[in-house]
Write an enzyme that holds these catalytic residues in place. Structure first.
Site, mmCIF file in Angstrom:
data_model
loop_
_atom_site.group_PDB
_atom_site.id
_atom_site.type_symbol
_atom_site.label_atom_id
_atom_site.label_comp_id
_atom_site.label_asym_id
_atom_site.label_seq_id
_atom_site.Cartn_x
_atom_site.Cartn_y
_atom_site.Cartn_z
ATOM 1 N N SER A 1 0.841 -1.197 0.000
ATOM 2 C CA SER A 1 0.000 0.000 0.000
ATOM 3 C C SER A 1 0.876 1.247 0.000
ATOM 4 O O SER A 1 1.754 1.402 0.853
ATOM 5 C CB SER A 1 -0.910 0.008 1.235
ATOM 6 O OG SER A 1 -1.774 -1.110 1.228
ATOM 7 N N LYS B 1 2.831 -5.589 -6.814
ATOM 8 C CA LYS B 1 1.603 -4.798 -6.855
ATOM 9 C C LYS B 1 1.661 -3.670 -5.824
ATOM 10 O O LYS B 1 1.976 -3.904 -4.657
ATOM 11 C CB LYS B 1 0.387 -5.687 -6.607
ATOM 12 C CG LYS B 1 0.166 -6.716 -7.716
ATOM 13 C CD LYS B 1 -1.079 -7.549 -7.479
ATOM 14 C CE LYS B 1 -1.302 -8.524 -8.628
ATOM 15 N NZ LYS B 1 -2.517 -9.348 -8.431
ATOM 16 N N MET C 1 -13.285 3.793 -0.737
ATOM 17 C CA MET C 1 -14.431 3.034 -0.261
ATOM 18 C C MET C 1 -14.728 3.370 1.198
ATOM 19 O O MET C 1 -13.839 3.768 1.947
ATOM 20 C CB MET C 1 -14.166 1.531 -0.386
ATOM 21 C CG MET C 1 -13.986 1.050 -1.808
ATOM 22 S SD MET C 1 -13.686 -0.744 -1.880
ATOM 23 C CE MET C 1 -12.041 -0.838 -1.167
ATOM 24 N N CYS D 1 -17.167 -12.673 -7.993
ATOM 25 C CA CYS D 1 -16.438 -12.703 -6.715
ATOM 26 C C CYS D 1 -16.168 -14.137 -6.278
ATOM 27 O O CYS D 1 -17.077 -14.973 -6.217
ATOM 28 C CB CYS D 1 -17.239 -11.975 -5.641
ATOM 29 S SG CYS D 1 -16.430 -11.969 -4.032
ATOM 30 N N LEU E 1 -13.474 -15.130 0.105
ATOM 31 C CA LEU E 1 -14.001 -15.256 1.455
ATOM 32 C C LEU E 1 -12.966 -14.659 2.406
ATOM 33 O O LEU E 1 -11.776 -14.614 2.081
ATOM 34 C CB LEU E 1 -14.261 -16.721 1.816
ATOM 35 C CG LEU E 1 -15.282 -17.472 0.952
ATOM 36 C CD1 LEU E 1 -15.289 -18.956 1.317
ATOM 37 C CD2 LEU E 1 -16.678 -16.876 1.101
ATOM 38 N N ASP F 1 -5.218 29.844 10.290
ATOM 39 C CA ASP F 1 -6.100 28.935 11.003
ATOM 40 C C ASP F 1 -5.320 27.990 11.921
ATOM 41 O O ASP F 1 -5.752 27.693 13.032
ATOM 42 C CB ASP F 1 -6.911 28.115 9.992
ATOM 43 C CG ASP F 1 -7.834 27.122 10.673
ATOM 44 O OD1 ASP F 1 -8.747 27.557 11.395
ATOM 45 O OD2 ASP F 1 -7.625 25.901 10.488
#
Length: 620
Positions: free
Chosen positions: A178, A215, A249, A315, A318, A590
């Protein structure tokens, strides 16, 4: 349920016909004098046999829509060493007591059961799976399961470089890492922790050890990192990466908002502006990704379209949570505790019955999350360069890397802000706005002679008429449809006089709200992209570059801001640069207002602009 006895019958026949392994693949004994096959050759031959003589898929893992679930994701822990903004709240999440989490033996018991029924791919997730102390041993135990073809891991990459050699030796075959930004300062902002360089080290270690593709998962969020799409794709030119852009998401605690989501089609349109030749690759069966490649590039890119174009129909996944619950859908609320049944002494047959009943209840698609994208905000395809934030030379502290250590040398001192003189037309009265109570007492107010010196180049002078009004004096947007597209660049600046107390806290990065300079830079980048939504008569401009830099001036206890914008089009980008500098200054106010209200914002001005019919402008 007729498939179940048929599956078992075929297995018994395979086992009884020849001497065989537990999978039913025959084992050939070497003849006298012949060398025995290597383990790798034997494993390859047995897997080939399995492919050619596959038994009917387990009825327990087949749902009422005929989907075969051959992919199992196992969460090894709820804990994580990052606090990504889209994943969990800053304070973290309540953790399950250790006694209620699956033990290593329970994880392996469930894994054996699922693999025996047809699962051939297991991915280890979290939390962050690589913080579990026995993760290497778990991978090694899984690697021994006959029929399991792929063992993958999804990781934030912080511990990857250190553990990957051991994990590869244990049998890890696939890696997802990630990474949501290529800007170190923005990385720290998104994940609320340091560690950008550790993640990059992990990516390069994976490439070094031969993983291909590696990936890289990037969650794309509007206003935060959608301006880095081109930079991520550019990495695939020379590296064997599969950069996977994931639609933002909803999860508990991440304050999900449809306006933050950038759809697959919007991302694809942005990339095709840069690479029109982008080609789509064939989709693998049950794949969640739409994959593309730039011809000639070593790697590829993919889109995970969970929100705009779901892939529920194919899909095959699981999930088992860290506390042992089976989830048949990531978005579903229904869970079945396998842990409780394991600890109650349930037999294998009983567990299969429980699993089969849960899989049988799986819905056709996840409900309530499909968006009407026509209600989402319009595309803002602004693409920045490698370092759009320009967090350069702000101060010496460990949170900033050497990659962002170049000082901006411009704008050395504040000058009296010039006040522009405006005319409605030849002979029309002037409309003056002055900060002095009586402008007559200050002859310099709005005086043409008080303008800061500037130089112009090109054949056309500045206009003596307002262009954003029609012949009757009403506001109107300028029609730029007939103008040619040219390269436009504009630079603007602003100054924030903080005072000694606030300046010291900013310099030492000790404000309770966080890093004021990084937040201000992010605000400046975002403001440039949203200028047409803030300034009513501005045209929307597809920016190709936004660069915001800040410099601390200790002699005046000030922060000097410079914003530069670039685009190719029929209209200039000076408003984008000015808006960027101004909003960055407002954000600093701010961030610091709790410390001091005696903060002065000023000297907001255009430094230069190039391109366009009226020639260039450079303030001296």
């Amino acid at each position: 349920m007729a498939a179940r006895p048929m599956s078992r019958m075929l297995r018994r026949v395979l086992r009884s016909s020849v001497r065989s392994c537990s999978s039913g693949a025959p084992v050939t004994q070497p003849r006298p004098g012949e060398p025995s096959q290597s383990a790798a050759e034997e494993l390859s031959r047995r897997r080939q046999f399995l492919r050619e003589h596959a038994a009917p898929f387990s009825a327990f893992l087949t749902d009422s829509f005929g989907r075969h679930h051959s992919y199992l994701r196992i969460s090894l822990t709820e804990k994580c060493n990052l606090r990504c903004q889209y994943c969990m709240p800053e304070e973290g999440v309540p953790l399950t007591p250790k006694a209620d989490l699956l033990t290593t033996e329970e994880i392996l018991t469930l894994a054996r059961l699922f693999v025996k029924e047809g699962v051939d791919k297991i991915r280890l997730t979290g939390g962050e799976p690589l913080i579990r102390p026995d993760v290497v041993d778990i991978v090694a135990q899984l690697h021994r399961l006959e029929g399991l073809r792929t063992i993958g891991v999804t990781t934030n990459g912080i511990n990857l470089a250190r553990l990957l050699p051991q994990l590869q030796k244990a049998g890890l075959s696939a890696i997802n890492i990630s990474l949501d930004t290529l800007v170190p300062a923005k990385f720290e902002f998104i994940v609320r922790r340091k560690g950008f360089h550790k993640v990059m080290e992990g990516i390069h270690k994976a490439i070094e050890l031969g993983y291909s593709p590696v990936k890289v998962n990037c969650v794309v969020m509007r206003g935060l990192n959608e301006d880095e799409l081109l930079d991520f794709v550019a990495l695939t030119e020379g590296l064997p990466l599969d950069v996977r852009f994931i639609e933002y998401m909803p999860f508990d605690g991440n304050k999900w908002n449809v306006k933050k989501m950038v759809s697959y089609k919007e991302m694809l349109d942005t990339l095709r502006q840069q690479w029109p030749e982008l080609e789509k690759l064939p989709e693998e069966e049950s794949s969640t990704a739409k994959t593309f490649r730039v011809p000639g590039f070593r790697g590829q890119l993919s889109f995970i379209t969970s929100m705009s174009e779901h892939f529920c129909g194919t899909c095959n996944r699981l999930r088992i949570t860290a506390d042992g619950n089976l989830k048949v859908c990531l978005f579903g609320n229904s869970e079945v505790s396998l842990r409780d049944h394991l600890r109650a002494g349930a037999s294998e047959e009983e567990l299969l019955g429980i699993i089969g009943a849960a899989v049988g209840r799986k819905k056709r698609q996840h409900a309530g999350l499909f968006l009407m994208l026509q209600d989402s905000p319009p595309a803002i395809p602004s693409i920045s360069s490698w370092d759009p934030l320009g967090v350069q030379g702000l101060r010496h502290r460990a949170s900033l890397s050497n990659q962002v250590a170049t000082l901006w040398k411009g704008c050395r001192g504040p000058q009296t802000p010039p006040l522009a003189q405006r005319w409605l037309g030849p002979g029309s009265p002037q409309r003056h706005y002055c900060s002095h109570p009586d402008s007559d007492t200050n002859p310099k107010c709005l005086s043409p002679g008080s303008r800061a010196p500037a130089t112009h180049s090109g054949s056309l002078p500045t206009s003596d008429q307002l262009t954003h009004v029609d012949t009757e004096g009403r506001a109107a947007m300028v029609d730029v449809g007939g103008k040619p597209d040219t390269e436009r660049v504009a630079v603007a600046s602003a100054m924030v006089l903080l005072g000694p107390v606030a300046f010291r806290l900013v310099q030492e990065n000790r404000l309770k709200k966080g890093d004021a300079l990084v937040v201000a830079q992010l605000a400046g980048v975002q403001a440039a992209k949203l200028t047409s939504q803030l300034i009513p008569l501005c045209h929307h401009v597809a920016l190709s570059h936004v660069h915001v830099r800040l410099e601390l001036d200790s002699t005046r206890h000030a922060v000097v801001i410079q914003a530069s914008c670039r685009a190719r089009g029929p209209t200039g980008v000076e408003m984008e640069a000015l808006t960027s500098a101004a909003v960055a200054a407002l954000t600093l106010y701010d961030m610091c207002k709790a410390v001091s209200r005696d903060i002065v914002l000023g000297d907001i001005k255009l430094i230069s602009k190039t391109g366009g019919q009226r020639g260039d402008f450079h303030r001296t």
